[in-house]
Motif scaffolding. Structure first.
Motif, PDB file in Angstrom:
ATOM      1  N   GLY A 146       0.424   8.206   2.609  1.00 38.45           N
ATOM      2  CA  GLY A 146       1.653   7.428   2.622  1.00 38.45           C
ATOM      3  C   GLY A 146       2.313   7.433   3.983  1.00 38.45           C
ATOM      4  O   GLY A 146       2.839   6.412   4.445  1.00 38.45           O
ATOM      5  N   SER A 147       2.288   8.582   4.659  1.00 38.31           N
ATOM      6  CA  SER A 147       2.859   8.664   5.998  1.00 38.31           C
ATOM      7  C   SER A 147       2.115   7.756   6.964  1.00 38.31           C
ATOM      8  O   SER A 147       2.723   7.080   7.806  1.00 38.31           O
ATOM      9  CB  SER A 147       2.821  10.113   6.492  1.00 38.31           C
ATOM     10  N   VAL A 148       0.786   7.725   6.835  1.00 36.93           N
ATOM     11  CA  VAL A 148      -0.008   6.847   7.692  1.00 36.93           C
ATOM     12  C   VAL A 148       0.336   5.388   7.432  1.00 36.93           C
ATOM     13  O   VAL A 148       0.499   4.590   8.362  1.00 36.93           O
ATOM     14  CB  VAL A 148      -1.518   7.098   7.466  1.00 36.93           C
ATOM     15  N   GLN A 149       0.475   5.017   6.161  1.00 37.73           N
ATOM     16  CA  GLN A 149       0.813   3.635   5.823  1.00 37.73           C
ATOM     17  C   GLN A 149       2.186   3.238   6.365  1.00 37.73           C
ATOM     18  O   GLN A 149       2.386   2.109   6.822  1.00 37.73           O
ATOM     19  CB  GLN A 149       0.769   3.434   4.309  1.00 37.73           C
ATOM     20  N   ARG A 150       3.142   4.144   6.330  1.00 37.59           N
ATOM     21  CA  ARG A 150       4.468   3.855   6.876  1.00 37.59           C
ATOM     22  C   ARG A 150       4.391   3.656   8.390  1.00 37.59           C
ATOM     23  O   ARG A 150       5.071   2.783   8.943  1.00 37.59           O
ATOM     24  CB  ARG A 150       5.440   4.985   6.528  1.00 37.59           C
ATOM     25  N   PRO A 183       0.800  -1.238   0.000  1.00 42.55           N
ATOM     26  CA  PRO A 183       0.000   0.000   0.000  1.00 42.55           C
ATOM     27  C   PRO A 183       0.823   1.275   0.000  1.00 42.55           C
ATOM     28  O   PRO A 183       0.377   2.299  -0.544  1.00 42.55           O
ATOM     29  CB  PRO A 183      -0.836  -0.124   1.282  1.00 42.55           C
ATOM     30  N   ILE A 184       2.020   1.260   0.598  1.00 40.51           N
ATOM     31  CA  ILE A 184       2.843   2.474   0.610  1.00 40.51           C
ATOM     32  C   ILE A 184       3.120   2.943  -0.808  1.00 40.51           C
ATOM     33  O   ILE A 184       2.975   4.127  -1.141  1.00 40.51           O
ATOM     34  CB  ILE A 184       4.162   2.230   1.366  1.00 40.51           C
ATOM     35  N   ALA A 185       3.529   2.013  -1.669  1.00 45.13           N
ATOM     36  CA  ALA A 185       3.850   2.374  -3.050  1.00 45.13           C
ATOM     37  C   ALA A 185       2.609   2.794  -3.816  1.00 45.13           C
ATOM     38  O   ALA A 185       2.662   3.674  -4.683  1.00 45.13           O
ATOM     39  CB  ALA A 185       4.540   1.203  -3.747  1.00 45.13           C
ATOM     40  N   ILE A 186       1.476   2.180  -3.503  1.00 50.93           N
ATOM     41  CA  ILE A 186       0.234   2.488  -4.230  1.00 50.93           C
ATOM     42  C   ILE A 186      -0.261   3.889  -3.883  1.00 50.93           C
ATOM     43  O   ILE A 186      -0.561   4.693  -4.766  1.00 50.93           O
ATOM     44  CB  ILE A 186      -0.837   1.434  -3.910  1.00 50.93           C
ATOM     45  N   VAL A 187      -0.331   4.195  -2.592  1.00 49.98           N
ATOM     46  CA  VAL A 187      -0.887   5.492  -2.194  1.00 49.98           C
ATOM     47  C   VAL A 187       0.036   6.649  -2.559  1.00 49.98           C
ATOM     48  O   VAL A 187      -0.419   7.778  -2.739  1.00 49.98           O
ATOM     49  CB  VAL A 187      -1.204   5.522  -0.678  1.00 49.98           C
ATOM     50  N   GLU A 188       1.336   6.373  -2.704  1.00 51.37           N
ATOM     51  CA  GLU A 188       2.271   7.414  -3.105  1.00 51.37           C
ATOM     52  C   GLU A 188       2.491   7.434  -4.609  1.00 51.37           C
ATOM     53  O   GLU A 188       3.382   8.129  -5.104  1.00 51.37           O
ATOM     54  CB  GLU A 188       3.596   7.239  -2.354  1.00 51.37           C
ATOM     55  N   HIS A 189       1.684   6.658  -5.341  1.00 54.39           N
ATOM     56  CA  HIS A 189       1.738   6.606  -6.795  1.00 54.39           C
ATOM     57  C   HIS A 189       3.136   6.244  -7.300  1.00 54.39           C
ATOM     58  O   HIS A 189       3.573   6.734  -8.348  1.00 54.39           O
ATOM     59  CB  HIS A 189       1.289   7.940  -7.399  1.00 54.39           C
ATOM     60  N   ALA A 190       3.809   5.380  -6.582  1.00 55.47           N
ATOM     61  CA  ALA A 190       5.131   4.920  -7.011  1.00 55.47           C
ATOM     62  C   ALA A 190       5.019   3.744  -7.978  1.00 55.47           C
ATOM     63  O   ALA A 190       6.002   3.383  -8.619  1.00 55.47           O
ATOM     64  CB  ALA A 190       5.975   4.512  -5.803  1.00 55.47           C
ATOM     65  N   VAL A 191       3.831   3.144  -8.067  1.00 56.72           N
ATOM     66  CA  VAL A 191       3.587   2.036  -8.983  1.00 56.72           C
ATOM     67  C   VAL A 191       2.216   2.221  -9.616  1.00 56.72           C
ATOM     68  O   VAL A 191       1.355   2.933  -9.087  1.00 56.72           O
ATOM     69  CB  VAL A 191       3.632   0.664  -8.263  1.00 56.72           C
ATOM     70  N   SER A 201     -11.596   7.770  -7.935  1.00 60.29           N
ATOM     71  CA  SER A 201     -11.537   8.884  -6.991  1.00 60.29           C
ATOM     72  C   SER A 201     -10.312   8.767  -6.102  1.00 60.29           C
ATOM     73  O   SER A 201      -9.677   9.765  -5.749  1.00 60.29           O
ATOM     74  CB  SER A 201     -12.801   8.911  -6.127  1.00 60.29           C
ATOM     75  N   TYR A 202      -9.974   7.525  -5.745  1.00 62.08           N
ATOM     76  CA  TYR A 202      -8.777   7.312  -4.927  1.00 62.08           C
ATOM     77  C   TYR A 202      -7.522   7.703  -5.693  1.00 62.08           C
ATOM     78  O   TYR A 202      -6.615   8.351  -5.169  1.00 62.08           O
ATOM     79  CB  TYR A 202      -8.722   5.845  -4.492  1.00 62.08           C
ATOM     80  N   LEU A 203      -7.458   7.347  -6.977  1.00 60.75           N
ATOM     81  CA  LEU A 203      -6.260   7.626  -7.763  1.00 60.75           C
ATOM     82  C   LEU A 203      -6.105   9.108  -8.069  1.00 60.75           C
ATOM     83  O   LEU A 203      -5.031   9.539  -8.467  1.00 60.75           O
ATOM     84  CB  LEU A 203      -6.300   6.831  -9.075  1.00 60.75           C
ATOM     85  N   SER A 204      -7.155   9.894  -7.884  1.00 60.71           N
ATOM     86  CA  SER A 204      -7.082  11.320  -8.181  1.00 60.71           C
ATOM     87  C   SER A 204      -6.760  12.150  -6.945  1.00 60.71           C
ATOM     88  O   SER A 204      -6.992  13.347  -6.934  1.00 60.71           O
ATOM     89  CB  SER A 204      -8.414  11.787  -8.792  1.00 60.71           C
ATOM     90  N   GLN A 205      -6.241  11.537  -5.927  1.00 61.07           N
ATOM     91  CA  GLN A 205      -5.852  12.277  -4.731  1.00 61.07           C
ATOM     92  C   GLN A 205      -4.813  13.342  -5.077  1.00 61.07           C
ATOM     93  O   GLN A 205      -3.993  13.176  -5.981  1.00 61.07           O
ATOM     94  CB  GLN A 205      -5.250  11.342  -3.683  1.00 61.07           C
ATOM     95  N   THR A 206      -4.819  14.441  -4.328  1.00 54.68           N
ATOM     96  CA  THR A 206      -3.807  15.470  -4.508  1.00 54.68           C
ATOM     97  C   THR A 206      -2.480  14.993  -3.928  1.00 54.68           C
ATOM     98  O   THR A 206      -2.411  14.010  -3.203  1.00 54.68           O
ATOM     99  CB  THR A 206      -4.232  16.768  -3.807  1.00 54.68           C
ATOM    100  N   GLN A 207      -1.408  15.726  -4.269  1.00 55.57           N
ATOM    101  CA  GLN A 207      -0.085  15.372  -3.774  1.00 55.57           C
ATOM    102  C   GLN A 207      -0.052  15.404  -2.252  1.00 55.57           C
ATOM    103  O   GLN A 207       0.535  14.510  -1.611  1.00 55.57           O
ATOM    104  CB  GLN A 207       0.964  16.336  -4.348  1.00 55.57           C
ATOM    105  N   ASP A 208      -0.670  16.403  -1.641  1.00 54.89           N
ATOM    106  CA  ASP A 208      -0.690  16.493  -0.182  1.00 54.89           C
ATOM    107  C   ASP A 208      -1.429  15.309   0.431  1.00 54.89           C
ATOM    108  O   ASP A 208      -1.009  14.747   1.455  1.00 54.89           O
ATOM    109  CB  ASP A 208      -1.349  17.801   0.258  1.00 54.89           C
ATOM    110  N   GLN A 209      -2.547  14.928  -0.181  1.00 53.34           N
ATOM    111  CA  GLN A 209      -3.301  13.780   0.331  1.00 53.34           C
ATOM    112  C   GLN A 209      -2.493  12.489   0.219  1.00 53.34           C
ATOM    113  O   GLN A 209      -2.507  11.645   1.121  1.00 53.34           O
ATOM    114  CB  GLN A 209      -4.617  13.644  -0.436  1.00 53.34           C
ATOM    115  N   ARG A 210      -1.785  12.339  -0.894  1.00 56.61           N
ATOM    116  CA  ARG A 210      -0.972  11.137  -1.076  1.00 56.61           C
ATOM    117  C   ARG A 210       0.139  11.071  -0.038  1.00 56.61           C
ATOM    118  O   ARG A 210       0.434  10.014   0.519  1.00 56.61           O
ATOM    119  CB  ARG A 210      -0.388  11.098  -2.489  1.00 56.61           C
ATOM    120  N   GLN A 211       0.773  12.210   0.224  1.00 49.33           N
ATOM    121  CA  GLN A 211       1.843  12.227   1.221  1.00 49.33           C
ATOM    122  C   GLN A 211       1.305  11.898   2.604  1.00 49.33           C
ATOM    123  O   GLN A 211       1.939  11.160   3.365  1.00 49.33           O
ATOM    124  CB  GLN A 211       2.533  13.593   1.216  1.00 49.33           C
ATOM    125  N   LYS A 212       0.139  12.443   2.914  1.00 47.68           N
ATOM    126  CA  LYS A 212      -0.455  12.174   4.223  1.00 47.68           C
ATOM    127  C   LYS A 212      -0.821  10.706   4.353  1.00 47.68           C
ATOM    128  O   LYS A 212      -0.528  10.060   5.366  1.00 47.68           O
ATOM    129  CB  LYS A 212      -1.691  13.052   4.420  1.00 47.68           C
TER     130      LYS A 212
END
Length: 339
Positions: free
Chosen positions: A290-294, A238-246, A277-288
């Motif tokens: 991703g931080s939660v997933q870590r 999930p970390i890679a997915i929510v941060e759009h790394a893959v 809708s999930y894939l269209s998250q803003t950069q700030d949302q993705r970082q937030k």
């Protein structure tokens, strides 16, 4: 030589448990039974393969006292240059991303059944967190490895086969694959298309993993003994997915739910889910997110490796690396291919 490797860390855990005859922990006052000693020390090393840029490397694990090999994880590390937009300067920058992909895993046959595969994966994931590498898995055909990965919240890419992994009870072990050589499978693998499963695994592989292909679920098997897993597909964290790394496309039976308070939940659902809708998250949302997933992964690794004061265990574990994060990253990501 080909067997050269270097130490990068050490993991140790001490576990003194008083248990009654039912196998239940009993630390009450007046219990005079001797504690069961299950302490272990593991040396962690990195071993490059021949032509490691193409063939990858292994994380190797050795028993600290007896100095014999407990097992290894086969990995291929890679990097990708991603363009990122700097809002403050209105410029695009190049953001290198590193990936560590699990290719396979081996556990010494004399030490199987001790939970080492779960510990190995947890140590690898801790290294990924320390070095900033995104963990993932190559196309996986090993049911037990897929089971362990999904226990760490890895999710399958679309295109795999969904099967049931069933822990067999003692009276269910005598399946037709059992033979006079003492093959006593501990797990059963079931799919409506059992014939295709038989073609996927050799008899030797099934014996090595203590798995039998089942034409029908054991009559007494309940849902508690069965776990849905995916084979013949790649896995992402999930970390890679929510941060759009893959790029991630979930299987039809896998639903993605998004809750920024607890991260991204992955659960099976017959109707699937629209992830646009999930894939269209803003950069700030993705970082937030991703931080939660870590944070969630960090907490899970502490529980698995017993490196914190968990309320439900008296065990204490210690995982230490022999260098800081920068040097560990240099050692772990020395051999990467450009993906």
């Amino acid at each position: 030589g080909n067997d050269s490797w270097w130490e990068v860390g050490r993991y140790s855990v001490a576990d003194d448990e008083y248990q009654n005859n039912a196998g239940v922990r009993d630390n009450t006052e007046g219990n005079h039974k001797k504690p069961r000693q299950r302490g272990r020390g593991i040396i962690i090393g990195i071993q490059p393969h021949r032509n490691p840029v193409c063939n990858g490397l292994s994380i190797v694990f050795f028993d600290e006292k007896k100095r014999f090999k407990l097992g290894r994880m086969l990995l291929k590390n890679a990097y990708s240059n991603q363009s990122a937009h700097d809002v403050s300067s209105s410029k695009k920058t190049i953001d290198p991303r590193y990936y560590s992909s699990l290719v396979g895993m081996e556990v010494n046959k004399t030490r199987r059944g001790e939970g080492l595969s779960k510990a190995f994966v947890a140590i690898w994931l801790r290294i990924c967190l320390e070095t900033g590498a995104y963990p993932r898995a190559a196309v996986m055909n090993k049911p037990l490895i897929a089971y362990v990965l999904m226990g760490f919240n890895f999710v399958p890419q679309n295109g795999g086969s969904r099967v049931e992994l069933i822990r067999l009870k003692n009276d269910e072990n005598k399946v037709k694959e059992a033979d006079q050589d003492g093959f006593n499978p501990q797990f059963g693998l079931y799919s409506p298309s059992a014939k295709s499963l038989r073609g996927l695994f050799s008899h030797r592989v099934l014996r090595t993993q203590n798995i039998a292909i089942l034409d029908h679920p054991p009559p007494s098997a309940s849902r508690k003994n069965a776990t849905a897993i995916y084979l013949k597909t790649k896995f992402e964290h999930p970390i890679a997915i929510v941060e759009h790394a893959v790029e991630y496309v979930p299987p039809p039976l896998l639903q993605i739910g998004n809750n920024l308070g607890i991260g991204v939940n992955f659960k099976e659902h017959k109707d699937g889910d629209d992830v646009s809708s999930y894939l269209s998250q803003t950069q700030d949302q993705r970082q937030k997110t991703g931080s939660v997933q870590r944070q969630l992964l960090d907490r899970q690794l502490h529980l698995v490796l017993k490196t914190n004061n968990a309320e439900d265990t008296i065990a204490t574990g210690r995982l230490e690396f022999f260098s800081n994060s920068t040097l560990l990253k240099r050692a772990f990501l020395s051999y990467v291919s450009n993906c």
